[in-house]
Design an enzyme around this catalytic site. Structure first.
Site, mmCIF file in Angstrom:
data_model
loop_
_atom_site.group_PDB
_atom_site.id
_atom_site.type_symbol
_atom_site.label_atom_id
_atom_site.label_comp_id
_atom_site.label_asym_id
_atom_site.label_seq_id
_atom_site.Cartn_x
_atom_site.Cartn_y
_atom_site.Cartn_z
ATOM 1 N N ASP A 347 -43.424 13.944 -15.637
ATOM 2 C CA ASP A 347 -42.574 12.496 -15.958
ATOM 3 C C ASP A 347 -41.265 12.761 -15.668
ATOM 4 O O ASP A 347 -40.722 11.940 -16.251
ATOM 5 C CB ASP A 347 -42.954 12.101 -17.264
ATOM 6 N N SER A 372 -35.642 12.040 -16.635
ATOM 7 C CA SER A 372 -36.754 12.001 -17.376
ATOM 8 C C SER A 372 -37.315 10.574 -17.360
ATOM 9 O O SER A 372 -36.536 9.472 -17.659
ATOM 10 C CB SER A 372 -36.198 12.264 -18.729
ATOM 11 N N ARG A 373 -38.623 10.322 -16.719
ATOM 12 C CA ARG A 373 -39.098 9.068 -16.516
ATOM 13 C C ARG A 373 -39.431 7.965 -17.856
ATOM 14 O O ARG A 373 -39.692 6.918 -17.796
ATOM 15 C CB ARG A 373 -40.244 9.193 -15.449
ATOM 16 N N VAL A 374 -39.614 8.886 -18.778
ATOM 17 C CA VAL A 374 -39.910 8.025 -20.232
ATOM 18 C C VAL A 374 -38.677 8.335 -21.191
ATOM 19 O O VAL A 374 -38.971 7.707 -22.227
ATOM 20 C CB VAL A 374 -41.396 8.289 -20.646
#
Ligand SMILES: Nc1ncnc2c1ncn2[C@@H]1O[C@H](COP(=O)(O)OP(=O)(O)O)[C@@H](O)[C@H]1O
Ligand SMILES: [Mg+2]
Length: 510
Positions: A347, A372-374
């Protein structure tokens, strides 16, 4: 009396069940480099545990390559003791690991056996819980979105590339660039976590020198971190099969804690070495090689492992397993096969850069190439508030700095932005073994992004920021406590923070 004996005997004979059981046993056809070819076990399951009955006692193995007339088996011990013709007995069990709270504080190998000379892990008589080493990842219906931060204690990461509990965040970079140091600090920082529950940490060392692993365990022990940490070690001297299995063992231990409703953090240091081990095993068992000679299912190996990281919902106990895999690149080549695979599975990634490391900008995180995708969904409001500005100003600085190299005279505005950028970069520097709780990070970044350090020599900005935090410890403890408790910077707190910083600056100038 004799009658009753006869009766009993009669009953026994009548009840005798002439069931014929056939037991399949195999035979070693050939053996070499940790792999054995075994005949007579065509019914074996993939990953089924096998017992090699050698003249030197039983050695464990697992079924790896299933073919029609024979199977390729991985020998999990000293393969030199296995000889052609030895009997191989299937156990009917897939590879599994005994799990329990007793693992905390221990160093184990990929089979869960103690490596720290501290004796058996489990007391005899204790309930025996076995977990399969390979398990299907929790489905979407059991999951919840990532919403709680996993504070690493590293300023550059917690502010701009935040990691959430249940997330998979990759750390990638060349050798000797501070990858392991970041994760060791992150483990140590969990002991300082006071806002959220303290995660159980599992550090998986793959193919590292034994002396290096011992040093890491020593560092963690001295920092008090072994109180909540398990180390799984497959040192460079161990067979490649154990390098391959170690991440699964670490993941399995993490899953156990997740299923207890706890938060766990597992670190794979590093998956490049696991991929090498898998390649070696596959080549030795004559699987057809694919790209870069890796077997075709190497992507599946890594994705299946990393998919097991999860944040479970309330109905499933609410536990989480966060995964931080590490990948070592060669000369910064992130487009090689294994790096691209793992980048696409995770992610987000934290990209470390040699130039930054050599310039002394450590940790050498390239913020522009890291994501950081989340993460930001899992940041405290306080951190979000100061971090937005930080990211923006640093991005502007990078652009300007590249351009300013060629410009002779710059306007005031540009000069100011460059000065600010330099200060921010300095304030984000951090030595090893100095993880910083988030409320302190917030205060330091707040001061830097609000221009309180603009008038000082940028080279001194880091030192000044530490002095400022020290001053606040003495004179304004309450501000840290407020940020920590509420997770926010209220108007009131902001005023107090500003007053504290101004006071510090005044006292510093006298
Ligand atoms: N933040 C830092 N500040 C100063 N030195 C560091 C920092 N991080 C790592 N180092 C040093 O850099 C070297 C390489 O670090 P290490 O974490 O082992 O790298 P890698 O895991 O990428 O090979 C070590 O000698 C370590 O002490
Ligand atoms: Mg390392």
């Amino acid at each position: 009396m004799p009658d009753s004996i006869i009766d009993t005997l009669k009953k026994e004979i009548e009840g005798f069940d002439r069931e014929i059981r056939s037991e399949k046993i195999g035979k070693v056809l050939e053996v070499g480099d940790g792999i054995a070819r075994v005949s007579g076990l065509s019914g074996a399951a993939s990953q089924e545990m096998l017992d090699f009955e050698t003249s030197n006692g039983v050695i464990k193995g697992i079924a790896f390559n299933l073919e029609e007339d024979n199977i390729g088996a991985i020998i999990l011990g000293d393969y030199l003791k296995v000889k052609e013709g030895d009997v191989v007995r299937p156990t009917g069990r897939v590879l599994s690991l005994r799990v329990g709270d007793e693992l905390i504080g221990r160093v184990v190998n990929a089979l869960g056996e103690p490596q720290d000379g501290k004796g058996p892990i489990f007391k005899s008589g204790a309930a025996e819980v076995f977990y399969p080493v390979d398990r299907i990842a929790p489905g979407v219906t059991a999951r919840e979105s990532v919403n709680t931060p996993l504070h690493t204690g590293i300023k550059a990461i917690d502010s701009m590339i935040p990691i959430g509990r249940g997330q998979r965040e990759l750390i990638i970079g060349d050798r000797q660039i501070g990858k392991s140091s970041i994760v060791i600090d992150a483990i140590i920082n969990q002991g300082k976590e006071t806002r959220y529950s303290r995660p159980i940490c599992i550090y998986v060392a793959i193919g590292q020198k034994e002396s290096k692993v011992a040093k890491i365990v020593d560092t963690l022990t001295k920092a008090g971190a072994m109180e909540y940490t398990v180390v799984v070690s497959a040192p460079s001297s161990s067979p490649s099969s154990l390098w391959f299995l170690a991440p699964y063992a670490g993941c399995t231990i993490g899953e156990y804690f997740m299923h207890q409703g706890k938060d766990a953090l597992v670190i794979y240091d590093d998956l490049s070495k696991q991929a090498w081990a898998y390649r070696e095993m596959a080549l030795l068992s004559r699987r057809p090689p694919g790209r870069e000679a890796y077997p075709g299912d190497i992507f599946y190996v890594h994705s299946r492992l990393l998919e097991r990281a999860a944040r479970l919902n309330k109905e499933n106990g609410g536990g989480s397993l966060t995964a931080i895999p590490i990948i070592e690149t060669q000369l910064g080549d992130v487009s090689a096969y294994i790096p691209t695979n793992v980048i696409s599975i995770t992610d987000g990634q934290i990209y470390l850069e040699p130039e930054l490391f050599n310039q002394g900008m450590r940790p050498a995180v390239n913020v522009g190439l890291s994501v950081s995708r989340v993460g930001s969904a899992a940041q405290t409001k306080a951190m979000k508030k100061v971090a937005g500005k930080l990211r923006l100003e640093l991005a502007q600085f990078r652009e300007l700095a590249a351009f300013a190299q060629f410009a002779s005279d710059l306007d005031e505005g540009t000069k100011k932005r460059i000065q600010r950028g330099k200060i921010l970069s300095q304030v984000l520097k951090q030595g090893e073994l100095q993880p910083m709780p988030f409320e302190r990070q917030v205060a330091a970044i707040f001061a830097a992004t609000n221009g309180y350090f603009d008038d000082i020599d940028s080279e001194k900005a880091l030192e000044i920021s530490y002095q400022m935090l020290g001053y606040m410890d003495k004179m304004h403890q309450g501000v840290f406590a407020e940020i920590l408790k509420s997770g926010e910077i209220s108007k009131e707190t902001e005023e107090k923070l500003k007053r504290a910083i101004s006071e510090f600056k005044d006292s510093n100038h006298e």
